[in-house]
Design a protein around this motif. Structure first.
Motif, PDB file in Angstrom:
ATOM      1  N   GLY A 270       0.798  -1.218   0.000  1.00  0.00           N
ATOM      2  CA  GLY A 270       0.000   0.000   0.000  1.00  0.00           C
ATOM      3  C   GLY A 270       0.829   1.266   0.000  1.00  0.00           C
ATOM      4  O   GLY A 270       1.938   1.304   0.534  1.00  0.00           O
ATOM      5  N   ILE A 271       0.274   2.291  -0.615  1.00  0.00           N
ATOM      6  CA  ILE A 271       0.986   3.555  -0.695  1.00  0.00           C
ATOM      7  C   ILE A 271       1.124   4.209   0.676  1.00  0.00           C
ATOM      8  O   ILE A 271       2.037   4.998   0.915  1.00  0.00           O
ATOM      9  N   SER A 272       0.243   3.853   1.604  1.00  0.00           N
ATOM     10  CA  SER A 272       0.364   4.399   2.949  1.00  0.00           C
ATOM     11  C   SER A 272       1.621   3.895   3.638  1.00  0.00           C
ATOM     12  O   SER A 272       2.138   4.542   4.560  1.00  0.00           O
ATOM     13  N   MET A 273       2.151   2.764   3.197  1.00  0.00           N
ATOM     14  CA  MET A 273       3.400   2.237   3.716  1.00  0.00           C
ATOM     15  C   MET A 273       4.600   2.865   2.998  1.00  0.00           C
ATOM     16  O   MET A 273       5.575   3.279   3.619  1.00  0.00           O
ATOM     17  N   TRP A 274       4.525   2.976   1.687  1.00  0.00           N
ATOM     18  CA  TRP A 274       5.643   3.471   0.884  1.00  0.00           C
ATOM     19  C   TRP A 274       5.759   4.997   0.906  1.00  0.00           C
ATOM     20  O   TRP A 274       6.835   5.542   0.755  1.00  0.00           O
ATOM     21  N   LYS A 275       4.622   5.661   1.030  1.00  0.00           N
ATOM     22  CA  LYS A 275       4.591   7.130   1.048  1.00  0.00           C
ATOM     23  C   LYS A 275       5.330   7.698  -0.172  1.00  0.00           C
ATOM     24  O   LYS A 275       5.157   7.217  -1.274  1.00  0.00           O
ATOM     25  N   ARG A 276       6.143   8.742   0.042  1.00  0.00           N
ATOM     26  CA  ARG A 276       6.731   9.441  -1.106  1.00  0.00           C
ATOM     27  C   ARG A 276       7.691   8.565  -1.899  1.00  0.00           C
ATOM     28  O   ARG A 276       7.956   8.831  -3.071  1.00  0.00           O
ATOM     29  N   SER A 277       8.204   7.483  -1.295  1.00  0.00           N
ATOM     30  CA  SER A 277       9.101   6.598  -2.036  1.00  0.00           C
ATOM     31  C   SER A 277       8.409   5.992  -3.250  1.00  0.00           C
ATOM     32  O   SER A 277       9.054   5.687  -4.257  1.00  0.00           O
ATOM     33  N   ALA A 278       7.092   5.817  -3.170  1.00  0.00           N
ATOM     34  CA  ALA A 278       6.345   5.316  -4.324  1.00  0.00           C
ATOM     35  C   ALA A 278       6.417   6.308  -5.479  1.00  0.00           C
ATOM     36  O   ALA A 278       6.434   5.909  -6.658  1.00  0.00           O
ATOM     37  N   PHE A 279       6.466   7.591  -5.161  1.00  0.00           N
ATOM     38  CA  PHE A 279       6.516   8.613  -6.202  1.00  0.00           C
ATOM     39  C   PHE A 279       7.864   8.569  -6.933  1.00  0.00           C
ATOM     40  O   PHE A 279       7.941   8.862  -8.126  1.00  0.00           O
ATOM     41  N   TYR A 280       8.925   8.211  -6.193  1.00  0.00           N
ATOM     42  CA  TYR A 280      10.237   8.097  -6.828  1.00  0.00           C
ATOM     43  C   TYR A 280      10.221   6.987  -7.882  1.00  0.00           C
ATOM     44  O   TYR A 280      10.780   7.141  -8.975  1.00  0.00           O
ATOM     45  N   VAL A 281       9.576   5.880  -7.539  1.00  0.00           N
ATOM     46  CA  VAL A 281       9.503   4.750  -8.467  1.00  0.00           C
ATOM     47  C   VAL A 281       8.699   5.133  -9.702  1.00  0.00           C
ATOM     48  O   VAL A 281       9.137   4.921 -10.846  1.00  0.00           O
ATOM     49  N   LEU A 282       7.521   5.711  -9.485  1.00  0.00           N
ATOM     50  CA  LEU A 282       6.673   6.086 -10.618  1.00  0.00           C
ATOM     51  C   LEU A 282       7.341   7.163 -11.468  1.00  0.00           C
ATOM     52  O   LEU A 282       7.251   7.138 -12.700  1.00  0.00           O
ATOM     53  N   GLY A 283       8.019   8.112 -10.841  1.00  0.00           N
ATOM     54  CA  GLY A 283       8.704   9.157 -11.600  1.00  0.00           C
ATOM     55  C   GLY A 283       9.798   8.591 -12.481  1.00  0.00           C
ATOM     56  O   GLY A 283       9.988   9.035 -13.628  1.00  0.00           O
ATOM     57  N   ALA A 284      10.531   7.596 -11.980  1.00  0.00           N
ATOM     58  CA  ALA A 284      11.575   6.966 -12.787  1.00  0.00           C
ATOM     59  C   ALA A 284      10.967   6.233 -13.980  1.00  0.00           C
ATOM     60  O   ALA A 284      11.506   6.275 -15.100  1.00  0.00           O
ATOM     61  N   ILE A 285       9.836   5.582 -13.755  1.00  0.00           N
ATOM     62  CA  ILE A 285       9.166   4.877 -14.854  1.00  0.00           C
ATOM     63  C   ILE A 285       8.602   5.873 -15.862  1.00  0.00           C
ATOM     64  O   ILE A 285       8.658   5.633 -17.077  1.00  0.00           O
ATOM     65  N   GLU A 286       8.078   6.990 -15.400  1.00  0.00           N
ATOM     66  CA  GLU A 286       7.609   8.024 -16.328  1.00  0.00           C
ATOM     67  C   GLU A 286       8.753   8.522 -17.201  1.00  0.00           C
ATOM     68  O   GLU A 286       8.572   8.750 -18.418  1.00  0.00           O
TER      69      GLU A 286
END
Length: 316
Positions: A270-286
């Motif tokens: 869940g994103i509530s566990m990953w917090k902003r680190s999830a955004f780093y992953v998605l940004g790299a994929i973008e």
């Protein structure tokens, strides 16, 4: 004798960091010079000044003078001037920031302090070197100030502690659509399937923006553009340099495969566990999506680093 004088004398007498550390700094600067411009215009001109936090002393490489540091001496391994001071930063730090007004450097603990091998430490330096490059982009400071104005955050740690609604079920659902499409993109067997996944991702991204609201979404855009693109850049730089450094081949492959593994973990935990680190992953994929479909996006990024959504929309 004043405290400052004693501190400078102590730092001046300190031995240099290990040859391995100095060789790694030399190699990272060489990677930027040799391969940086093939990825980012002007990257080869990034300062890449590195403050190594080593025990009770900091050694600032590739800087001829700095307030509070000892007079410069030359390091034959890096070919740089080095100034030193008594340690004031945490030994396990790895960041790029202003250690004094107008003086941005990479501040980093030793590999031992960060529990990293040489290859991982080198990747961290490559990541932070891109942050130095970002900070030198025309209009970068204005773009950061604009983001802060939109989200209404004025604390010094706003980039780390902004109260994004991670625990909101609507947010979890919205990002679930994005991670699913991002996973399909990474697993795509051919360019046509990748293009389809990108279109699905863009739709999911727009739905997420509408569901979350403009204020919080700007925080996502900041992290995707700031940290996500830095993560993508470290991988691509390492891949470019891997011909001369086999250790980088393995870690770059692992970091690229790690994007898919991280997506699965985000879905499971869940994103509530990953917090902003999830955004780093998605940004790299973008960034990878853009690079496959429209390599010229990097020129647009330089003008608008926190507008990954607009860059993706330009794929039409």
């Amino acid at each position: 004798m004043s405290f400052m004088t004693a501190a400078v004398m102590l730092a001046s007498a300190a031995t240099m960091p290990s040859a391995e550390i100095r060789t790694t700094i030399r190699d990272v600067r060489a990677i930027a010079m040799t391969h940086g411009a093939t990825i980012w215009p002007g990257f080869e001109r990034a300062a890449i000044e590195v403050d190594v936090i080593d025990g009770q002393v900091e050694h600032l490489f590739c800087r001829k003078a700095a307030t509070g540091f000892s007079p410069a001496r030359r390091d034959p391994v890096t070919g740089c001037s080095v100034v030193t001071r008594r340690r004031v930063l945490p030994i396990d730090l790895a960041a790029s920031f202003d250690i004094s007004p107008g003086m941005q450097v990479i501040a980093i603990g030793t590999p031992a302090a960060l529990d990293m091998d040489r290859a991982a430490w080198k990747m961290t330096l490559l990541h932070e070197s891109f942050h130095q490059y970002q900070a030198g982009l025309p209009g970068y400071a204005t773009a950061v100030a604009s983001i802060r104005a939109v989200i209404g955050s004025d604390g010094t740690d706003w980039a780390l502690n902004y109260p994004f609604p991670y625990a909101d079920p609507t947010v979890a659902t919205a990002f679930g659509g994005m991670t699913a499409a991002a996973g399909a993109f990474l697993a795509a067997p051919d360019p046509a399937a990748a293009a389809t996944a990108i279109r699905q991702y863009r739709r999911a991204r727009r739905l997420a923006e509408n569901a979350i609201g403009q204020r919080a979404w700007q925080y996502y855009e900041f992290q995707a553009g700031q940290e996500g693109v830095a993560r993508w850049t470290e991988i691509v730089l390492a891949e470019a340099a891997s011909r001369d450094d086999p250790a980088l081949t393995s870690i770059a492959r692992d970091r690229r495969l790690g994007l898919a593994n991280s997506l699965r973990a985000i879905d499971e935990q869940g994103i509530s566990m990953w917090k902003r680190s999830a955004f780093y992953v998605l940004g790299a994929i973008e960034a990878e999506m853009l690079n496959r479909q429209r390599p010229g996006w990097r020129a647009d990024y330089i003008r608008a680093p926190f507008s990954m959504g607009k860059h993706l929309d330009a794929l039409d």
